[in-house]
Scaffold this motif. Structure first.
Motif, PDB file in Angstrom:
ATOM      1  N   ARG A 170      -1.384  -0.046   3.471  1.00 28.16           N
ATOM      2  CA  ARG A 170      -1.424  -1.548   3.376  1.00 28.16           C
ATOM      3  C   ARG A 170      -2.923  -1.872   4.294  1.00 28.16           C
ATOM      4  O   ARG A 170      -3.579  -2.639   3.702  1.00 28.16           O
ATOM      5  CB  ARG A 170      -0.348  -2.499   3.612  1.00 28.16           C
ATOM      6  CG  ARG A 170      -0.431  -3.940   3.579  1.00 28.16           C
ATOM      7  CD  ARG A 170       0.815  -4.731   3.935  1.00 28.16           C
ATOM      8  NE  ARG A 170       0.546  -6.080   4.090  1.00 28.16           N
ATOM      9  CZ  ARG A 170       0.415  -6.746   3.014  1.00 28.16           C
ATOM     10  NH1 ARG A 170       0.439  -6.357   1.921  1.00 28.16           N
ATOM     11  NH2 ARG A 170      -0.025  -8.237   3.241  1.00 28.16           N
ATOM     12  N   PHE A 171      -2.658  -1.256   5.426  1.00 27.08           N
ATOM     13  CA  PHE A 171      -3.873  -1.676   6.386  1.00 27.08           C
ATOM     14  C   PHE A 171      -5.032  -0.929   5.754  1.00 27.08           C
ATOM     15  O   PHE A 171      -5.987  -1.899   5.683  1.00 27.08           O
ATOM     16  CB  PHE A 171      -3.527  -0.830   7.680  1.00 27.08           C
ATOM     17  CG  PHE A 171      -4.647  -0.724   8.590  1.00 27.08           C
ATOM     18  CD1 PHE A 171      -5.243  -1.724   9.414  1.00 27.08           C
ATOM     19  CD2 PHE A 171      -5.500   0.401   8.602  1.00 27.08           C
ATOM     20  CE1 PHE A 171      -6.158  -1.952  10.006  1.00 27.08           C
ATOM     21  CE2 PHE A 171      -6.545   0.389   9.500  1.00 27.08           C
ATOM     22  CZ  PHE A 171      -6.962  -0.529   9.893  1.00 27.08           C
ATOM     23  N   TYR A 172      -5.134   0.201   5.444  1.00 28.43           N
ATOM     24  CA  TYR A 172      -6.307   0.552   4.847  1.00 28.43           C
ATOM     25  C   TYR A 172      -6.834   0.062   3.416  1.00 28.43           C
ATOM     26  O   TYR A 172      -7.992   0.074   3.322  1.00 28.43           O
ATOM     27  CB  TYR A 172      -6.242   2.087   4.540  1.00 28.43           C
ATOM     28  CG  TYR A 172      -6.410   3.006   5.816  1.00 28.43           C
ATOM     29  CD1 TYR A 172      -7.564   3.091   6.297  1.00 28.43           C
ATOM     30  CD2 TYR A 172      -5.140   3.536   6.262  1.00 28.43           C
ATOM     31  CE1 TYR A 172      -7.595   3.869   7.558  1.00 28.43           C
ATOM     32  CE2 TYR A 172      -5.400   4.351   7.406  1.00 28.43           C
ATOM     33  CZ  TYR A 172      -6.567   4.383   8.210  1.00 28.43           C
ATOM     34  OH  TYR A 172      -6.425   5.280   9.224  1.00 28.43           O
ATOM     35  N   ASN A 173      -5.826  -0.329   2.428  1.00 29.34           N
ATOM     36  CA  ASN A 173      -6.277  -1.051   1.370  1.00 29.34           C
ATOM     37  C   ASN A 173      -7.046  -2.411   1.584  1.00 29.34           C
ATOM     38  O   ASN A 173      -7.917  -2.554   0.924  1.00 29.34           O
ATOM     39  CB  ASN A 173      -5.144  -1.142   0.450  1.00 29.34           C
ATOM     40  CG  ASN A 173      -4.647   0.045  -0.221  1.00 29.34           C
ATOM     41  OD1 ASN A 173      -5.649   0.859  -0.575  1.00 29.34           O
ATOM     42  ND2 ASN A 173      -3.421   0.257  -0.456  1.00 29.34           N
ATOM     43  N   ILE A 174      -6.202  -3.171   2.459  1.00 28.71           N
ATOM     44  CA  ILE A 174      -6.864  -4.343   2.874  1.00 28.71           C
ATOM     45  C   ILE A 174      -8.229  -4.192   3.681  1.00 28.71           C
ATOM     46  O   ILE A 174      -9.123  -4.742   3.626  1.00 28.71           O
ATOM     47  CB  ILE A 174      -5.789  -5.188   3.801  1.00 28.71           C
ATOM     48  CG1 ILE A 174      -4.744  -5.547   3.065  1.00 28.71           C
ATOM     49  CG2 ILE A 174      -6.568  -6.625   4.521  1.00 28.71           C
ATOM     50  CD1 ILE A 174      -3.483  -6.232   3.869  1.00 28.71           C
TER      51      ILE A 174
END
Length: 267
Positions: A170-174
């Motif tokens: 989630r962190f990397y996608n955002i």
């Protein structure tokens, strides 16, 4: 007149060089994730922000940047809501961005000419604030890619394996979507919102034709983007052509050249 001695052209060259570095760095990962159209989406939302900036008489590029960041969050939320049809998030946000921009255009007819410069690019009007913003985004994008290169490589080639290995997906996608929004927001003054996705995708398309590895593809993408940005601006300055259009046409010429080279090499 020696155009290279003019301050406005020196600013334009610096801005072009910065965009030529940051845009393909994001573009490589977007293309690998089949999100090439996200550039057009965020660009249209940014234009809505620019229009609002003119309407409220506040730094238009900054307002466009805020709009693009908000759109990046919305895209990620919609991608989770429509996991099987993730491309719907791009279509929905693009439609909303175009609709909002059109409404703001009608509310401020007096600034429509100014907004048009953001649609087609106005690199010769870059000021110090614009350049400082570009430098800041370039440092942020380059630093993030260098510090998270291995993680991003794993994420974009095998997201399931990345999740199993414990990467915060989630962190990397955002983060990737937000950084893309930043790049697009500062790039629209270089080539314009209608052409900005070209700097994200065409250098990558050209590099994938001849690249021998992923790292080589990243390097070649940046090289193609830098050559097109600097070369296109020089050609446009010498022959009084549209800078954004010249940069993109040079990119397309290089893509055709790489495709021709590969066909000739194979034969």
């Amino acid at each position: 007149m020696d155009i290279f001695s003019e301050l406005f052209f020196q600013r334009a060259l610096l801005g072009g060089a910065l965009i030529g570095l940051m845009a393909p760095l994001m573009g490589v990962f977007l293309v690998l994730r089949r999100l090439s159209m996200i550039g057009d989406t965020l660009a249209h939302v940014s234009i809505a922000g620019v229009a609002l900036g003119f309407l409220i008489n506040f730094y238009p590029l900054g307002v466009g940047l805020v709009f693009a960041l908000l759109a990046s969050f919305a895209i990620e939320r919609l991608r989770k809501a429509y996991k099987t049809y993730a491309e719907l998030s791009i279509a929905i946000i693009m439609s909303g961005g175009v609709a909002l921009a059109s409404l703001l255009f009608t509310m401020g007819k007096g600034f429509s000419v100014n907004v048009t410069s953001y649609l087609f690019g106005s690199i010769y009007t870059l000021d110090n604030v614009d350049l400082y913003l570009m430098i800041g985004v370039t440092i942020l994008v380059t630093g993030f890619v260098l510090l998270n290169y291995k993680e991003m490589f794993l994420l974009f080639f095998d997201e399931d394996a990345a999740g199993v290995s414990g990467l915060p997906l989630r962190f990397y996608n955002i983060a990737i979507t937000m950084l893309t929004a930043l790049v697009i927001s500062v790039a629209i003054k270089i080539v314009g919102a209608l052409l900005v996705s070209a700097l994200l995708t065409i250098p990558v398309a050209a590099s994938l034709v001849i690249a021998r590895s992923f790292k080589h593809s990243v390097f070649m993408s940046v090289l193609f983007a830098e050559v097109s940005a600097i070369g296109g601006l020089v050609i446009a300055g010498l022959w009084n052509l549209a800078p954004g259009g010249t940069v993109v046409m040079l990119l397309i010429a290089m893509l055709i050249g790489t495709l021709t080279y590969k066909v000739s090499f194979r034969s």
